[in-house]
Design an enzyme around this catalytic site. Structure first.
Site, PDB file in Angstrom:
ATOM      1  N   ARG A  51       0.993  -1.223   0.226  1.00 15.52           N
ATOM      2  CA  ARG A  51       0.074   0.063  -0.005  1.00 15.52           C
ATOM      3  C   ARG A  51       0.764   1.349  -0.016  1.00 15.52           C
ATOM      4  O   ARG A  51       0.596   2.107  -0.735  1.00 15.52           O
ATOM      5  CB  ARG A  51      -0.914   0.067   1.097  1.00 15.52           C
ATOM      6  CG  ARG A  51      -2.351  -0.503   1.089  1.00 15.52           C
ATOM      7  CD  ARG A  51      -2.275  -1.458   2.390  1.00 15.52           C
ATOM      8  NE  ARG A  51      -1.534  -2.522   2.795  1.00 15.52           N
ATOM      9  CZ  ARG A  51      -1.807  -3.554   2.143  1.00 15.52           C
ATOM     10  NH1 ARG A  51      -2.789  -4.082   1.672  1.00 15.52           N
ATOM     11  NH2 ARG A  51      -0.691  -4.479   2.321  1.00 15.52           N
ATOM     12  N   THR A  52       1.776   1.399   0.883  1.00 13.00           N
ATOM     13  CA  THR A  52       2.511   2.594   1.102  1.00 13.00           C
ATOM     14  C   THR A  52       3.267   3.156  -0.165  1.00 13.00           C
ATOM     15  O   THR A  52       3.182   3.949  -0.704  1.00 13.00           O
ATOM     16  CB  THR A  52       3.310   2.434   2.442  1.00 13.00           C
ATOM     17  OG1 THR A  52       2.588   1.992   3.250  1.00 13.00           O
ATOM     18  CG2 THR A  52       3.855   3.918   2.814  1.00 13.00           C
ATOM     19  N   LYS A  81      26.137  -3.929  -0.012  1.00  7.53           N
ATOM     20  CA  LYS A  81      27.615  -3.930  -0.200  1.00  7.53           C
ATOM     21  C   LYS A  81      28.285  -3.174   1.079  1.00  7.53           C
ATOM     22  O   LYS A  81      29.435  -2.896   0.967  1.00  7.53           O
ATOM     23  CB  LYS A  81      28.246  -3.080  -1.490  1.00  7.53           C
ATOM     24  CG  LYS A  81      27.642  -3.755  -2.684  1.00  7.53           C
ATOM     25  CD  LYS A  81      28.258  -2.487  -3.848  1.00  7.53           C
ATOM     26  CE  LYS A  81      27.043  -2.790  -4.926  1.00  7.53           C
ATOM     27  NZ  LYS A  81      27.629  -1.490  -6.021  1.00  7.53           N
ATOM     28  N   ARG A 102      11.062   3.876   3.698  1.00  7.48           N
ATOM     29  CA  ARG A 102      10.758   2.925   4.915  1.00  7.48           C
ATOM     30  C   ARG A 102      11.980   2.093   5.244  1.00  7.48           C
ATOM     31  O   ARG A 102      12.676   1.720   4.371  1.00  7.48           O
ATOM     32  CB  ARG A 102       9.571   1.893   4.222  1.00  7.48           C
ATOM     33  CG  ARG A 102       9.333   0.792   5.140  1.00  7.48           C
ATOM     34  CD  ARG A 102       8.194  -0.222   4.706  1.00  7.48           C
ATOM     35  NE  ARG A 102       6.992   0.712   4.961  1.00  7.48           N
ATOM     36  CZ  ARG A 102       5.655   0.226   4.988  1.00  7.48           C
ATOM     37  NH1 ARG A 102       5.695  -1.210   4.539  1.00  7.48           N
ATOM     38  NH2 ARG A 102       4.788   0.739   5.150  1.00  7.48           N
ATOM     39  N   HIS A 130       4.609   5.545  11.659  1.00  7.56           N
ATOM     40  CA  HIS A 130       4.254   5.323  10.364  1.00  7.56           C
ATOM     41  C   HIS A 130       3.085   6.705  10.287  1.00  7.56           C
ATOM     42  O   HIS A 130       1.963   6.240  10.206  1.00  7.56           O
ATOM     43  CB  HIS A 130       3.363   4.128  10.160  1.00  7.56           C
ATOM     44  CG  HIS A 130       3.108   3.755   8.743  1.00  7.56           C
ATOM     45  ND1 HIS A 130       3.310   4.672   7.574  1.00  7.56           N
ATOM     46  CD2 HIS A 130       2.876   2.552   8.347  1.00  7.56           C
ATOM     47  CE1 HIS A 130       3.110   3.875   6.433  1.00  7.56           C
ATOM     48  NE2 HIS A 130       2.849   2.756   6.880  1.00  7.56           N
TER      49      HIS A 130
END
Ligand code: CP
Length: 301
Positions: A51-52, A81, A102, A130
């Site tokens: 969704r986000t 890396k 995120r 959030h």
């Protein structure tokens, strides 16, 4: 600069201005179809998302902007890396006008913002916050209830690791005469810092241990998934509170059932056609709320 890091940043006025703009986006989104023309938004996701990420990317497209993205930054960016998050931000901020981030670390967005030359939008930071989810949750409550003052709202499930709950209770505290019921197993109860926050804001917070503890005429049930990916003890099994048709029979016709999604079995599929189940509409509202937020940050208002 206009980072979006925590729901602490919002006032009732700024929230309600965002709601008004979101209404406009829903009714006449085409009016804003060039508001991000020439702007590039980077979506950098170190954790999975449906969704986000996609609603942010849809929002950018609908506003006429462009997207650069890494949907699995943990493995598909140079993090694999050994590049640090801050070095990554210092590089990407030279390519774009805003970064939607995120990350599994609860301080990632704040840390990123400390070095970024462009706005950072927190799209979920570990078990912290959030905020953009809470904006769409508050908008959903506002649309279904016409007002947020005076409401009684139950947050259920994983209140300890559930970042959407942490952000939502902060936004609810901007309103008057709010009662929040927190229904969870002890091991995933709402952390003390949020209980204290609510107390300081004058919000009545009532911890519960059974569905029977919730008032039948409660306004909102906000269920959440157990965030097993955050558990250090992977053998820990939590008995979930399952909401199904027989449970919903005990609640009023006006009780709405919300969930940030994804759900597993905590809301039964037999409730999907119940008119009180608003979680898919809630998710759809997310794109319009994110359009409003991006417009405010990048196009000015
Ligand atoms: N609600 C939410 O954050 O969903 P995603 O993890 O799919 O983005």
């Amino acid at each position: 600069m206009h980072h979006v890091l925590s729901c602490d940043q919002f006032s009732r006025t700024s929230l309600e201005q965002l709601f008004v703009l979101t209404d406009e986006m829903r009714v006449d989104g085409k009016k804003f179809s060039t508001s991000l023309a020439g702007k590039i938004v980077a979506t950098i996701f170190y954790e999975p998302s449906t969704r986000t990420r996609l609603s942010f990317e849809a929002a950018v497209s609908r506003l006429g902007g462009s997207i650069i993205s890494t949907e699995n930054a943990k493995e598909m960016s140079s993090a694999i890396k050994g590049e640090s998050l801050l070095d990554t931000i210092r590089v990407i901020d030279g390519y774009c006008d805003a970064i939607v981030l995120r990350h599994s670390d609860s301080t990632a967005a704040v840390d990123g913002a400390s070095v970024s030359l462009v706005p950072i939008i927190n799209a979920g930071s570990g078990s912290g916050e959030h905020p953009t989810q809470a904006l769409l949750d508050a908008y959903t409550i506002y649309k279904y209830k016409n007002n947020i003052d005076g409401l009684s709202i139950a947050v259920l499930g994983d209140l300890r690791f559930g970042r959407t709950v942490h952000s939502l209770v902060k936004l609810l505290s901007l309103y008057d005469d709010i009662t929040i019921y927190g229904l969870s197993r002890d091991v995933i109860a709402l952390p003390d810092e949020y209980v204290t926050y609510l107390s300081q804001k004058g919000v009545s917070y009532i911890p519960c241990r059974s569905l029977a503890d919730l008032p039948q005429d409660i306004d909102v049930l906000y269920h959440t998934r157990t965030q097993t990916e955050r558990f250090k003890n992977t053998d820990l099994k939590i008995e979930e509170f399952i909401i199904n048709q027989s449970v919903m029979k005990n609640f009023s016709a006006h009780t709405i059932l919300m969930h940030p999604l994804p759900r597993r079995n905590e809301i039964s599929f037999d409730l999907d056609d119940d008119k009180r189940s608003v979680f898919f509409q809630q998710s759809h509202f997310g794109m319009y709320v994110r359009m409003s937020l991006l417009h405010n940050i990048l196009a000015g208002s």
